[in-house]
Design an enzyme around this catalytic site. Structure first.
Site, short mmCIF file in Angstrom:
data_model
loop_
_atom_site.label_atom_id
_atom_site.label_comp_id
_atom_site.label_asym_id
_atom_site.label_seq_id
_atom_site.Cartn_x
_atom_site.Cartn_y
_atom_site.Cartn_z
N HIS A 176 0.86 -1.19 0.00
CA HIS A 176 0.00 0.00 0.00
C HIS A 176 0.90 1.24 0.00
CE1 HIS A 176 -3.63 -2.16 2.05
NE2 HIS A 176 -3.99 -1.83 0.82
N CYS A 270 -2.05 2.46 9.24
CA CYS A 270 -3.11 1.55 8.76
C CYS A 270 -4.27 1.47 9.75
CB CYS A 270 -2.57 0.14 8.57
SG CYS A 270 -1.15 -0.03 7.52
N1 ARG Z 1 -3.93 -7.37 6.70
C1 ARG Z 1 -4.29 -6.13 6.07
C2 ARG Z 1 -4.32 -6.33 4.56
O1 ARG Z 1 -3.48 -7.01 4.06
C3 ARG Z 1 -3.36 -5.03 6.45
C4 ARG Z 1 -3.76 -3.69 5.91
C5 ARG Z 1 -2.73 -2.64 6.08
N2 ARG Z 1 -3.26 -1.37 5.77
C6 ARG Z 1 -2.62 -0.33 5.21
N3 ARG Z 1 -3.26 0.79 5.10
N4 ARG Z 1 -1.41 -0.45 4.73
O2 ARG Z 1 -5.16 -5.83 3.87
#
Ligand code: ARG
Length: 283
Positions: A176, A270
């Site tokens: 992300h 996150c």
């Molecule tokens: N386990 C979650 C996923 O893989 C973690 C999300 C992390 N969020 C972020 N904004 N980077 O979707």
């Protein structure tokens, strides 16, 4: 040195980890055999809330239904435009993985109940919200490839009139954009060049007047996944060089242990969705 504080980042939506766990694997950090210590996760989450509040932020909460263990990562709920011309606007995410797709309606309902305008992206495009879209320098920096489609940012720009710059993410571990980029002030930002393709690096170099570029090792520590409240930077991990540079610029650095959530590939940023993000609108 005086810092031109960000105009946003003082109001957050968070989701208490009632049903958090690593129950499936949708990023390289997740291993379903790893056990999450639920009490510890709750303590760490409470600690993050307390840290944000003492830095001057307000925190609102959305409850977590049982079937959505990753909903604690509210950054992925959608994109917020607090100053949209027709009133505060929320554009719910379209998650790439079926495991997270049920979260969309939970987030949309919360915003709707609070009286926000909710507008949808075209259903065939995926986008994972503020996790892949951060404002800086009058544009929205939108990451794409692993979780979000490049065209989703264009669709979002059409809905809101916000100028968007797309950056291709290239390392699966930094899946992300909010793991590769953290706006700190009007001029300062943390960035992880290892996460971007050559064109993306050029875009970011041109965009950020005062950058703190991370080494690969620093980037993989998740230190860019930080929350900024005024001049306070709340980090999941603080590499020594990074902490020193931030302090030299005049920021207060607070390290907030969220190790239970790092097991799912998420850090401080996150776990928060900024509710006061103002997006620029081009008429
Ligand atoms: N386990 C979650 C996923 O893989 C973690 C999300 C992390 N969020 C972020 N904004 N980077 O979707």
């Amino acid at each position: 040195m005086t810092i031109d504080e960000l105009a946003w980042g003082r109001r957050y939506l968070m989701c208490p980890p009632e049903h958090f766990g690593v129950l499936y694997e949708i990023n390289p950090w997740m291993h379903a055999e790893v056990v999450v210590d639920k009490d510890r996760a709750r303590e760490q989450w409470d600690g993050l809330v307390a840290t944000l509040r003492s830095a001057g932020a307000t925190v609102e909460v959305v409850p977590q239904p049982e079937d959505v263990p990753d909903m604690v990562f509210t950054a992925n709920g959608g994109i917020v435009d607090a100053t949209a011309p027709g009133g505060p606007l929320f554009v719910p995410s379209h998650f790439r993985h079926p495991e997270r797709q049920p979260e969309t309606e939970h987030f949309a309902r919360w915003f709707d109940d609070q009286g926000w305008r909710v507008e949808r992206l075209p259903t065939d495009l995926t986008h994972e919200g503020a996790g892949d879209a951060l404002p800086f320098g009058g544009i929205l920096v939108s990451g794409y490839r692993f979780r979000s489609d490049q065209l989703a940012a264009t669709a979002f720009s059409r809905i809101t009139g916000t100028p968007v710059r797309s950056v291709e993410l290239v390392d699966e571990r930094l899946y992300h954009v909010d793991i590769t980029f953290c706006p700190l002030s009007d001029r300062h930002a943390i960035g992880a060049p290892m996460g971007w393709d050559r064109y993306g690096r050029q875009v970011m170099e041109a965009l950020v007047p005062e950058p703190l570029w991370l080494t690969d090792e620093e980037a993989l520590s998740f230190c860019a996944n930080s929350v900024v409240v005024g001049t306070t930077v709340v980090m999941p991990v603080t590499p020594v060089r990074v902490g020193r540079q931030l302090e030299a610029w005049g920021f207060d650095v607070v390290t907030c242990d969220v190790s239970e959530f790092l097991k799912a590939g998420g850090g401080c940023r996150c776990l928060t969705l900024s509710l006061d993000t103002p997006l620029t609108t081009v008429p």
